[in-house]
Design an enzyme around this catalytic site. Structure first.
Site, mmCIF file in Angstrom:
data_model
loop_
_atom_site.group_PDB
_atom_site.id
_atom_site.type_symbol
_atom_site.label_atom_id
_atom_site.label_comp_id
_atom_site.label_asym_id
_atom_site.label_seq_id
_atom_site.Cartn_x
_atom_site.Cartn_y
_atom_site.Cartn_z
ATOM 1 C CE1 TYR A 33 3.432 5.514 -0.885
ATOM 2 C CE2 TYR A 33 4.455 7.193 -2.266
ATOM 3 C CZ TYR A 33 4.501 6.347 -1.171
ATOM 4 O OH TYR A 33 5.596 6.344 -0.358
ATOM 5 C CD GLU A 61 4.045 5.759 2.674
ATOM 6 O OE1 GLU A 61 5.108 5.422 2.134
ATOM 7 O OE2 GLU A 61 3.407 5.006 3.429
#
Ligand code: GDP
Ligand code: MN
Length: 380
Positions: free
Chosen positions: A101, A185
């Site tokens: 992530y 993201e």
């Protein structure tokens, strides 16, 4: 405003971040063709502006083109977490070894950005962050310095990511800067069994204030505005933000509108919206503003708070009076006019003597009155 996954993906690719091959369609037949082009197997992904699609059935593996067509047919038109699926993206499948992530998000309070990264990316990242915060690294990024190779190395190291993710981290920062984003993201950023680093899913939130220089997404993102009332207001050129209260608010100047929100909240009511008519309090703008606010079923009273300057109060009052001919007022309207030509403005409204319109001389008085009217009708 958020971009769709396929748009975010396009930006990543333009900045040299590797992404799987993929195509978007709204047709099941075409989905079959795309799957064929991708080599038969494909991941079918609902294009909706919400996360957690995987768990909600919005990311499904299709073993062959016929299955891709069927899956696309099943997904299109359904809703994923309340968002209607209008298009699907078909992506080539990849052999995932690990999921990471990485993101950059504006930290308003600190006046800088925050890099958030974890070696345990994927669909359970929220749970990881909640139960094992130490598995998620948070590294401040000074926007003036940006993500240098040293900073990228620091972020990768803090999160326990492979050192070569530093290159992706630097490119992702370029996406944020070049595209005027408030958030970028990648989840998951994967390492494949073949050793490639690929961005499998992405989210980009653009800064609405920069839309004028990001015209490329402008029309599409505005049209796809989540809130239909906000979209209607934007189409009329109004600065309108819908909130979840019951007092509709119109003011001139963002500062005045914001203080009006605060004062209404201080009176125990909740604002239903933010609407700044700026310097243009013409009858047209008033009528447009009122019609947008009145079409919100949650609104129980409306407060117009204007401080006359270059746009004088009599012009605003004239705008309101004429708007009352265009728009059928269905809820009480409290008007507070102060500043340039306030007396003349008040006289114009008195003359019109509309049964649902009342005036107050101070902002506090007006807010209290609008709040009372909203609560009274709630109790009625
Ligand atoms: P989200 O749930 O909305 O965040 O959707 P994602 O695009 O992140 O997909 C959810 C999960 O599906 C990912 O974390 C991956 O584990 C898996 N996934 C997505 N694309 C692929 C793919 O091409 N191959 C494989 N094997 N898994 C995938
Ligand atoms: Mn994801």
């Amino acid at each position: 405003m958020d971009l769709y996954e396929h748009q975010a993906r396009e930006l990543f690719a333009e900045h040299g971040i590797l992404v799987p091959r993929a195509e978007v369609t709204d047709s099941p037949k075409e989905a079959r063709e795309i799957a064929r082009r991708l080599g038969g197997r494909a991941v079918v992904k609902a294009q909706v502006k919400t996360g957690g699609r995987g768990k909600a059935g919005g990311v499904r593996l299709a073993a062959d083109p016929a299955a891709a067509e069927l899956t696309a047919r099943q997904m299109l038109g359904t809703a994923i977490k309340g968002h209607t699926v209008r298009t699907v993206m078909l992506a080539e499948t990849v052999d995932i070894e690990s999921e990471f992530y990485v993101s950059y998000v504006l930290d308003r309070a600190a006046g800088r950005f925050l890099a958030i990264a974890s070696a345990e990316g994927g669909m359970d990242i929220e749970e990881v962050a909640a139960t094992r915060p130490q598995a998620v690294a948070r590294v401040p990024v000074d926007p003036a310095e940006g993500v240098t190779s040293a900073k990228a190395g620091e972020i990768a190291h803090a999160a326990g990511l492979p050192p070569r993710t530093a290159d992706v981290l630097m490119r992702l920062w370029q996406v944020l800067v070049r595209e005027d984003a408030l958030l970028v993201e990648v989840n998951p950023l994967v390492r494949t069994r073949q050793g490639q680093l690929l961005a499998l899913d992405g989210k980009v939130t653009l800064d609405g204030n920069a839309v004028f220089r990001q015209s490329r997404w402008g029309a599409e993102t505005e049209a796809a505005h989540a809130d239909p009332l906000e979209a209607a207001a934007a189409a009329k050129g109004l600065h309108y933000v819908r909130l979840d209260g019951e007092v509709g608010i119109i003011g001139n100047g963002a500062g005045l509108v914001m203080s009006t929100l605060d004062v209404v909240a201080g009176c125990g009511a909740r604002p239903a919206n933010f609407l700044d008519i700026g310097g243009g309090a013409s009858a047209r703008v008033m009528a447009d503003g009122l019609s947008v606010i009145l079409s919100d079923p949650a609104v129980r009273s409306v407060l117009v708070n204007v401080f006359g300057g270059i746009t004088a109060c009599d012009a605003v009052a004239d705008g309101i009076v004429r708007a009352l001919d265009d728009v059928r007022l269905t809820k009480p309207l409290v008007v507070r006019l102060d500043g340039n030509n306030a007396a003349r403005g008040r006289a114009l409204l008195d003359e019109r003597a509309h049964p649902l319109v009342q005036q107050a001389t101070t902002m506090d008085g007006a807010a209290r009155r609008a709040a009372e009217l909203a609560t009274a009708s709630r109790e009625a």
